[in-house]
Design a protein around this motif. Structure first.
Motif, PDB file in Angstrom:
ATOM      1  N   SER A 248       0.851  -1.188   0.000  1.00 23.00           N
ATOM      2  CA  SER A 248       0.000   0.000   0.000  1.00 23.00           C
ATOM      3  C   SER A 248       0.888   1.240   0.000  1.00 23.00           C
ATOM      4  O   SER A 248       1.604   1.499   0.977  1.00 23.00           O
TER       5      SER A 248
ATOM      6  N   PHE B 274      -5.931  -8.422  -2.678  1.00 21.05           N
ATOM      7  CA  PHE B 274      -5.814  -8.208  -1.235  1.00 21.05           C
ATOM      8  C   PHE B 274      -5.928  -9.532  -0.489  1.00 21.05           C
ATOM      9  O   PHE B 274      -6.807 -10.353  -0.779  1.00 21.05           O
TER      10      PHE B 274
ATOM     11  N   THR C 251     -15.263  -6.949   2.927  1.00 22.04           N
ATOM     12  CA  THR C 251     -13.963  -6.570   2.417  1.00 22.04           C
ATOM     13  C   THR C 251     -13.638  -5.150   2.861  1.00 22.04           C
ATOM     14  O   THR C 251     -14.423  -4.499   3.557  1.00 22.04           O
ATOM     15  N   ASP C 252     -12.481  -4.658   2.451  1.00 21.85           N
ATOM     16  CA  ASP C 252     -12.056  -3.314   2.842  1.00 21.85           C
ATOM     17  C   ASP C 252     -13.006  -2.253   2.284  1.00 21.85           C
ATOM     18  O   ASP C 252     -13.635  -2.455   1.235  1.00 21.85           O
TER      19      ASP C 252
ATOM     20  N   GLN D  33     -16.116  -5.306  10.898  1.00 22.98           N
ATOM     21  CA  GLN D  33     -14.661  -5.232  10.923  1.00 22.98           C
ATOM     22  C   GLN D  33     -14.285  -3.797  10.556  1.00 22.98           C
ATOM     23  O   GLN D  33     -14.832  -3.216   9.639  1.00 22.98           O
TER      24      GLN D  33
ATOM     25  N   GLU E 152     -10.926  -2.382  10.288  1.00 18.64           N
ATOM     26  CA  GLU E 152      -9.572  -2.115   9.797  1.00 18.64           C
ATOM     27  C   GLU E 152      -8.537  -1.933  10.922  1.00 18.64           C
ATOM     28  O   GLU E 152      -8.785  -2.268  12.061  1.00 18.64           O
ATOM     29  N   SER E 153      -7.372  -1.395  10.575  1.00 16.30           N
ATOM     30  CA  SER E 153      -6.254  -1.311  11.503  1.00 16.30           C
ATOM     31  C   SER E 153      -6.340  -0.067  12.389  1.00 16.30           C
ATOM     32  O   SER E 153      -6.437   1.048  11.870  1.00 16.30           O
TER      33      SER E 153
ATOM     34  N   HIS F 182      -5.676   3.092  10.202  1.00 15.39           N
ATOM     35  CA  HIS F 182      -6.991   3.570   9.767  1.00 15.39           C
ATOM     36  C   HIS F 182      -7.815   4.135  10.925  1.00 15.39           C
ATOM     37  O   HIS F 182      -9.029   3.955  10.982  1.00 15.39           O
TER      38      HIS F 182
ATOM     39  N   TYR G 206      -2.746  -9.149   8.034  1.00 19.81           N
ATOM     40  CA  TYR G 206      -3.503  -7.958   7.647  1.00 19.81           C
ATOM     41  C   TYR G 206      -2.621  -6.719   7.827  1.00 19.81           C
ATOM     42  O   TYR G 206      -1.639  -6.755   8.575  1.00 19.81           O
TER      43      TYR G 206
ATOM     44  N   TRP H 107      -5.556  -5.383  14.021  1.00 18.58           N
ATOM     45  CA  TRP H 107      -6.872  -5.188  13.420  1.00 18.58           C
ATOM     46  C   TRP H 107      -7.884  -4.780  14.476  1.00 18.58           C
ATOM     47  O   TRP H 107      -7.589  -4.728  15.673  1.00 18.58           O
TER      48      TRP H 107
END
Length: 286
Positions: free
Chosen positions: A11, A53, A161-162, A192, A194-195, A199, A228, A233
């Motif tokens: 990324s 991904f 997904t993201d 979910q 993300e990080s 994020h 991930y 996460w």
């Protein structure tokens, strides 16, 4: 010497990347919705990749599935009617059906091919697909939710997904409003998120959208997922006024869990102060 093969996810936006040593590609196809790839790795078992991904590996997917599913099912006083939006690999469904009180578990994923590929290459994830309590629907989750009556579910799990491209709609206020409508008085939504490291601003937006949608209680909590982005996460859980975001029975044991325990979940909850500090940890490219 033979050439060493690696699958790489990088990324530019976050300056982060990960690589897994692979031995061969087992499967590749373009479904109606996304590119699906499966690789055999040297140390992480089979690897599922969607549109470039990493989605999961056989070795570490338990970290994600256990921590996404078990907190809301144990916080709710009687989680009997469960809806999973996304989750085509069926790992979340498997964890849901470990709970004996669950009467119905409906999984709605738009891409049937993901499930069929996982049946071939990730057999451990699909062991509960034939459970009589399980229903697998291959449809648009947003359209499905818009049509269900109020008070249809006790827990809604968004295993998506993201939040990029088409996936963004699953993080919008309008979608959370549909979830709010479909949940009972003590209902819980978990997504979910993300990080926490990479994020944090997205987590803040998710929480704001949930509040605007009508949810009055929020818990964001963190956990490791080795493959991930950042290896760290999160999930965000939302409840109504009568909901509980705490696990009352700390002695409960879930079958074959590796990372999840009630104590671990409670210790992973991110306070408002901690979330604020994470948002302030920003670095400009050097």
């Amino acid at each position: 010497m033979p050439k060493t093969l690696w699958f790489e996810e990088k990324s530019v936006q976050t300056g982060w990347g990960v690589a897994l040593h692979i031995t061969k590609k087992l499967h590749e196809e373009q479904s109606s919705f996304q590119k699906i790839e499966v690789y055999q790795t040297t140390n992480f078992g089979n690897l599922l990749v969607l549109d470039g991904f990493i989605m999961l590996t056989e070795r570490d997917n338990f970290q994600y599935h256990e921590m996404l599913v078990h907190p809301p099912l144990l916080c709710h006083p009687a989680a009997k009617r469960i809806l999973i939006i996304g989750g085509g690999d069926c790992g979340s469904l498997k964890e849901v059906l470990k709970h004996k009180q669950v009467q119905t578990a409906i999984q709605v994923d738009i891409d049937e091919r993901v499930t069929r590929v996982c049946e071939d290459y990730f057999p451990d994830l699909v062991t509960s697909n034939d459970d009589q309590r399980a229903t697998l629907l291959f449809a648009d989750g947003i359209d499905y939710l818009a049509k269900v009556p109020a008070n249809s579910f006790d827990v809604i799990i968004v295993d998506s997904t993201d939040p990029v491209g088409p996936g963004m709609v699953l993080y919008a206020t309008e979608f959370y409003q549909s979830c709010f409508q479909a949940l009972g008085d003590s209902g819980l939504l978990v997504v979910q998120s993300e990080s926490p490291l990479l994020h944090a601003d997205l987590i803040e937006k998710i929480r704001a959208n949930m509040t605007t949608a009508g949810f009055s209680q929020l818990n964001s909590y963190h956990f490791p997922v080795s493959t991930y982005p950042s290896g760290w996460w999160s999930a965000t859980m939302a409840g109504k006024e009568n909901s509980s975001l705490s696990i009352k029975n700390r002695d409960i044991k879930i079958q074959n869990c590796v990372v999840f325990t009630p104590e671990f979940y409670q210790g992973c909850v991110l306070s408002e102060a901690r979330l604020k500090k994470l948002r302030e940890l920003k670095f400009q490219p050097g």
